[in-house]
Design an enzyme around this catalytic site. Structure first.
Site, PDB file in Angstrom:
ATOM      1  N   GLY A  11      33.992  64.313  12.486  1.00 22.98           N
ATOM      2  CA  GLY A  11      33.378  63.964  11.308  1.00 22.98           C
ATOM      3  C   GLY A  11      34.810  64.015  10.475  1.00 22.98           C
ATOM      4  N   ARG A  72      32.273  58.796  17.081  1.00 24.21           N
ATOM      5  CA  ARG A  72      31.674  59.860  18.041  1.00 24.21           C
ATOM      6  C   ARG A  72      31.967  59.204  19.624  1.00 24.21           C
ATOM      7  NH1 ARG A  72      31.347  64.512  15.282  1.00 24.21           N
ATOM      8  NH2 ARG A  72      30.146  64.027  13.170  1.00 24.21           N
ATOM      9  N   ASP A 103      35.782  71.006  16.631  1.00 21.63           N
ATOM     10  CA  ASP A 103      35.390  71.682  18.148  1.00 21.63           C
ATOM     11  C   ASP A 103      35.207  70.758  19.077  1.00 21.63           C
ATOM     12  OD1 ASP A 103      34.657  74.294  19.533  1.00 21.63           O
ATOM     13  OD2 ASP A 103      32.952  72.799  19.898  1.00 21.63           O
ATOM     14  N   THR A 125      38.355  69.708   9.720  1.00 20.56           N
ATOM     15  CA  THR A 125      37.028  69.625   9.375  1.00 20.56           C
ATOM     16  C   THR A 125      36.556  70.405   8.203  1.00 20.56           C
ATOM     17  OG1 THR A 125      34.771  70.580  10.326  1.00 20.56           O
ATOM     18  CG2 THR A 125      37.002  71.704  11.146  1.00 20.56           C
ATOM     19  N   ASP A 127      34.008  72.141   7.791  1.00 26.82           N
ATOM     20  CA  ASP A 127      33.181  73.360   7.923  1.00 26.82           C
ATOM     21  C   ASP A 127      34.000  74.643   8.131  1.00 26.82           C
ATOM     22  OD1 ASP A 127      31.074  71.563   8.217  1.00 26.82           O
ATOM     23  OD2 ASP A 127      31.365  71.233  10.570  1.00 26.82           O
ATOM     24  N   ASP A 129      35.099  76.184  10.746  1.00 27.02           N
ATOM     25  CA  ASP A 129      34.567  76.898  11.703  1.00 27.02           C
ATOM     26  C   ASP A 129      35.530  76.915  13.201  1.00 27.02           C
ATOM     27  OD1 ASP A 129      34.124  74.244  12.678  1.00 27.02           O
ATOM     28  OD2 ASP A 129      32.310  74.304  12.955  1.00 27.02           O
ATOM     29  N   ARG A 171      27.511  72.794   9.557  1.00 21.42           N
ATOM     30  CA  ARG A 171      27.044  72.882  10.686  1.00 21.42           C
ATOM     31  C   ARG A 171      26.278  74.581  10.792  1.00 21.42           C
ATOM     32  NH1 ARG A 171      29.706  71.035  15.741  1.00 21.42           N
ATOM     33  NH2 ARG A 171      31.152  72.471  15.233  1.00 21.42           N
TER      34      ARG A 171
END
Length: 319
Positions: A11, A72, A103, A125, A127, A129, A171
């Site tokens: 993303g 992707r 990730d 990202t 996120d 994360d 996510r």
């Protein structure tokens, strides 16, 4: 001349262009010939690789998205597919690669490193994360996008005396929801890292109504449930007028904040420094405002942890 390539994968996040710019310009400064891989790992497979010059990354530091595009590429897990990608790099004499992503991108980078391509990951990202870094590129911009939306929604929530449920990205991580909830003064924050007790949320809203409170803001992370699901669950316990808003992909776009531009510039340049010094198989990050490197093994060793102190504060301030 040493040759290095850079790609963005997964993303998109605001600040990726700033990171690309830093990798390209730092590489040229250090005497490298630098190449851009378009469409992520897919571009490695299809040989969509072009040499980049200083001017190719001019006027992009302020732009959202990624100049190199992203895609992707689940088939990259196949060793035969990766062999083709490695051959495309080797044919040009490229033995070093900077992978900007999250990730999943890191896992592809780790496999390439094990197969002879020196690789360093840069955390891109929204996120937030990724282990080994306090912040990821794009998180601050996405956070500010959400806070701006929450501020606007609160205006109409107040006017119509309603409870608004706002679904945010992230996510399986709750950082965006948590930080946006604290910054936006949300009455309730639901994150994947904690058990979501909608009945308790209903009781808290009802208590607020009983003391004269006219509206509430609930922020729910997508990893918990959807805004619609949250609304339906809430109405099982309390008679309240709700509206749901899903912010969606607007969170991934827009001009990167100054903070994200600086972070991306620092991390992109640091990745080049590591490769120049023969260090690979790791990801760069920032901890306590200090640039760090963490092996991919360590990054994958455990799940990203939420800031529990901040989460506790959010509960104390939302009484």
């Amino acid at each position: 001349m040493k040759k290095l390539a850079v790609l963005t994968s997964g993303g998109d996040s605001p600040g990726m262009n700033a990171a690309i710019r830093a990798v390209v310009r730092k590489s040229i400064f250090e005497g490298y010939e630098v190449y851009g891989v378009y469409q992520g790992f897919q571009g490695l497979i299809t040989d969509n690789i072009e040499k980049l010059e200083l001017g190719d990354v001019g006027d992009i530091i302020q732009r959202g998205g990624t100049k190199l595009f992203s895609a992707r590429c689940p088939e990259f897990i196949d060793a035969g597919v990766r062999k083709n990608a490695i051959e495309n790099l080797s044919r040009r004499g490229i033995d070093s690669l900077v992978v900007i992503g999250g990730d999943g991108s890191y896992r592809g980078a780790e496999r390439l490193d094990a197969e002879g391509i020196m690789t360093v990951g840069v955390p891109g990202t929204i996120d937030n994360d990724i282990n080994g870094t306090d912040f990821t590129i794009g998180f601050d911009t996405a956070l500010n996008t959400i806070v701006d939306a929450v501020d606007k929604i609160r205006d109409t929530a107040t006017s119509h005396e309603r409870t608004f449920i706002i679904e945010v990205m992230g996510r399986d991580a709750g950082d965006l929801a948590l930080w946006a909830g604290v910054a936006g003064g949300a009455e309730t924050i639901l994150i994947p890292e904690d058990v979501s007790d909608v009945k308790a949320v209903a009781e808290r809203i009802e208590a607020g109504m009983n003391r004269g409170k006219k509206h509430s803001i609930i922020i729910v992370a997508e990893g918990v449930m959807s805004a619609g699901e949250c609304g339906r669950e809430l109405r099982k316990y309390i008679n309240v007028d709700t509206r749901e808003s899903v912010l969606g992909h607007m969170q991934r776009g827009g001009k990167p904040t100054g903070s994200d531009r600086v972070l991306a510039s620092r991390l992109g340049a640091f990745a080049v420094d590591l490769l120049k010094d023969g260090v690979s198989g790791c990801a760069v990050g920032i901890e306590n405002n200090r640039l760090t490197e963490t092996s991919f093994d360590e990054v994958f060793a455990e799940d990203h942890q939420i800031d529990r102190v901040l989460y506790k504060l959010s509960q104390e301030l939302s009484i």
